[in-house]
Design an enzyme around this catalytic site. Structure first.
Site, PDB file in Angstrom:
ATOM      1  N   VAL B 113     -15.522  24.162   4.992  1.00  0.00           N
ATOM      2  CA  VAL B 113     -14.233  24.648   5.538  1.00  0.00           C
ATOM      3  C   VAL B 113     -14.257  26.008   5.854  1.00  0.00           C
ATOM      4  O   VAL B 113     -14.685  26.834   5.041  1.00  0.00           O
ATOM      5  CB  VAL B 113     -12.965  24.470   4.674  1.00  0.00           C
ATOM      6  CG1 VAL B 113     -11.697  24.494   5.180  1.00  0.00           C
ATOM      7  CG2 VAL B 113     -13.019  22.885   4.248  1.00  0.00           C
ATOM      8  N   CYS B 114     -13.972  26.517   6.931  1.00  0.00           N
ATOM      9  CA  CYS B 114     -13.737  27.839   7.341  1.00  0.00           C
ATOM     10  C   CYS B 114     -15.063  28.721   7.202  1.00  0.00           C
ATOM     11  O   CYS B 114     -16.133  28.324   7.453  1.00  0.00           O
ATOM     12  CB  CYS B 114     -12.696  28.392   6.608  1.00  0.00           C
ATOM     13  SG  CYS B 114     -11.942  29.989   6.875  1.00  0.00           S
TER      14      CYS B 114
END
Lengths: 353, 353
Positions: B113-114
């Protein structure tokens, strides 16, 4: 708004947590406020639990608390009351409701997320106010707390110093609105972009609702009418056709609908057709004229108008946001598509009888 | 996909956390997987930290761990690697990268994520693969890890058993896609509706990007050209006009752009115009023909085409999702509006030279 220091200055945010609190109800707002600090905001965020100890959330994760409720000394600018799946038990817990009242007294703005609205309502803090909650529980909120004016379609509602938001992720939307009040639109927009969320999402909460079931009725004649609508929403369901099918008068059909279903035959038929169309758009590939025909709307234009009126989005928008991810991911993992023009939907209030 | 038990059966999810991990990168996916369990999913989710102790997230909250990394015994179906603002320090931490490799070896699917994508890339796990990350860091990922094929516009990307997602809330989108793979579209849709998030959001990540600054250049002539475009995007910026303004040949202008800006003059001008239009739509009320004229697109149709091509949404959609919340909240707190038709955007790869 209720901002003490508009534009600059610091704001304190207290998030109240309890065992079984829903994880994202808590962490969505916290992420918004702390991210705002990267872009000029000055939030001091603290998590308060009843006894100051960590809690286990509904997701099973352990979340630390910074203070106990009694240690919350100075007034805070924003109090966040999240929800949890066990809200029915929570609203019978007088000690918990006392805590909510005590915290609210000491805060300039109180904001609930999801079923947190039930805690506020049970504490008497929403009396005479407009409010919203998770779409699945909006009707329940209205019938349990008749003095609350429930707006079932809203993503969030502000009424004086009380704010309430829809299910789970709507706490992020509400918090962004607060950041905008406190530090301006540019800071709020920076937060939204950093978190990769929308400043305003297209459409209200109704588009997330599950399709309603045919209502229970002991009236055999009405049952037959309701079943025929559900079985084939695209057929002819004028008042005359329904009356003929049931072998009763038009006036009798109308009265049965009013007494047993609580709405007019026309509205009921439109609701069923709308839900059928939602189903086709979620899972099928039919072009709009086919969807319109199969669901009894006749033309794409009628279908479009019903969607915009009831859901706040067009059929195309609805399809784009709710069809399955797998299809779009083929190949690249990038699936996009949307063209938006403006529309406006009057919010409907559930007037609890 | 990589599903061991498609349709039924249980799936284990391990979320790796470390000090300074971004809160919502962790809690977004956990909320998705645990909510799926309410609708027929069977996920066992555990949080693993290096030593098994709680960590303090970037938001300052304390998050409990269920196990230490060494206690993660059996292979898991999904490993989630979140990001954090201190990613530059993290990717120099060899022990941490070893842990990531070790966990990845023991998992059927690894999902970042991210800025978690930087951890995967630094651990060598994205070599030769397509990947994405937060829009703000996409260029950085491409230049630091030339063997990673970065898709800067994607909300998430799947390449074999590796998945990467865009900034923060995109972890929710990625997790929904996994739920769909494991338990089908209906379960995933129920989760999305329960969390009040979209199954597919309109448009790619580019619409969240901040406007680019005029590139640095030591070439005075080029500087003048770039400044004149930035100052008045609506003016005449044909190649001939730019060459005349700078007092150099068309060929020279083209070469300067290529060498110093890394793109063609036409593409650069379109980019600036696009960003100017984004700004006007975010903060102003000008009708589309005015926006189109002021930003040099001429007609609303040209403006529309450029938006759909580069951002995956129309100007109307962009305005609806990024204009400020305050405006829409007036009166009712309900602000809605969107009409979506389908469009498609080819994803662009940042080919790291």
């Amino acid at each position: 708004m209720m901002s003490k220091h508009p534009g600059t200055g610091s704001h304190t945010v207290t998030v109240f947590v309890f065992p079984g609190v829903r994880l994202l109800d808590v962490t969505g707002p916290i992420e918004v406020f702390t991210t705002a600090n990267e872009f000029g905001g000055r939030y001091r965020v603290q998590i308060a639990s009843q006894d100051g100890r960590e809690v286990i959330t509904s997701a099973g994760t352990r979340l630390g608390a910074d203070v106990s409720v009694d240690e919350v000394q100075e007034p805070c600018d924003v109090l966040v009351i999240p929800g949890g799946p066990e809200w029915e038990t929570l609203i019978k817990d007088d000690a918990l409701l006392d805590v909510v009242r005590q915290l609210d007294e000491n805060s300039r703005c109180t904001a609930s997320v999801c079923t947190g609205a039930f805690l506020l309502a049970a504490a008497g803090l929403l009396n005479g106010r407009r409010a919203t909650t998770h779409w699945r529980h909006a009707q329940e909120l209205a019938s349990r707390f008749p003095s609350v004016r429930v707006a079932p379609d809203a993503i969030f509602v502000q009424d004086g110093q009380m704010m309430t938001s829809a299910g789970v992720s709507a706490g992020i939307d509400l918090s962004l609105a607060l950041v905008e009040d406190h530090y301006g639109a540019e800071v709020a927009r920076s937060v939204a972009k950093d978190m990769v969320v929308f400043m305003q999402r297209p459409g209200g909460q109704s588009q997330f609702s599950v399709r309603s079931r045919a209502p229970h009725t002991h009236q055999q004649m009405l049952r037959r009418v309701l079943d025929s609508v559900a079985e084939n929403p695209g057929a002819n369901h004028t008042l005359t056709a329904m009356a003929r099918r049931a072998g009763i008068s038009v006036r009798h059909v109308t009265r049965l609908f009013y007494d047993e279903v609580g709405t007019t035959p026309a509205r009921y038929v439109e609701q069923v057709r709308l839900e059928a169309a939602q189903g086709l758009l979620e899972t099928g590939d039919d072009p709009m004229p086919v969807v319109a025909r199969r669901t009894g709307f006749g033309s794409p234009e009628s279908l479009r108008r019903a969607f915009v009126r009831h859901l706040g989005v067009t059929p195309g928008a609805f399809r784009a946001t709710f069809r399955t991810a797998g299809r779009g991911r083929e190949g690249s993992g990038v699936h996009v598509g949307a063209v938006v023009v403006e529309a406006r939907v009057d919010d409907e209030e559930l007037s609890a009888a």
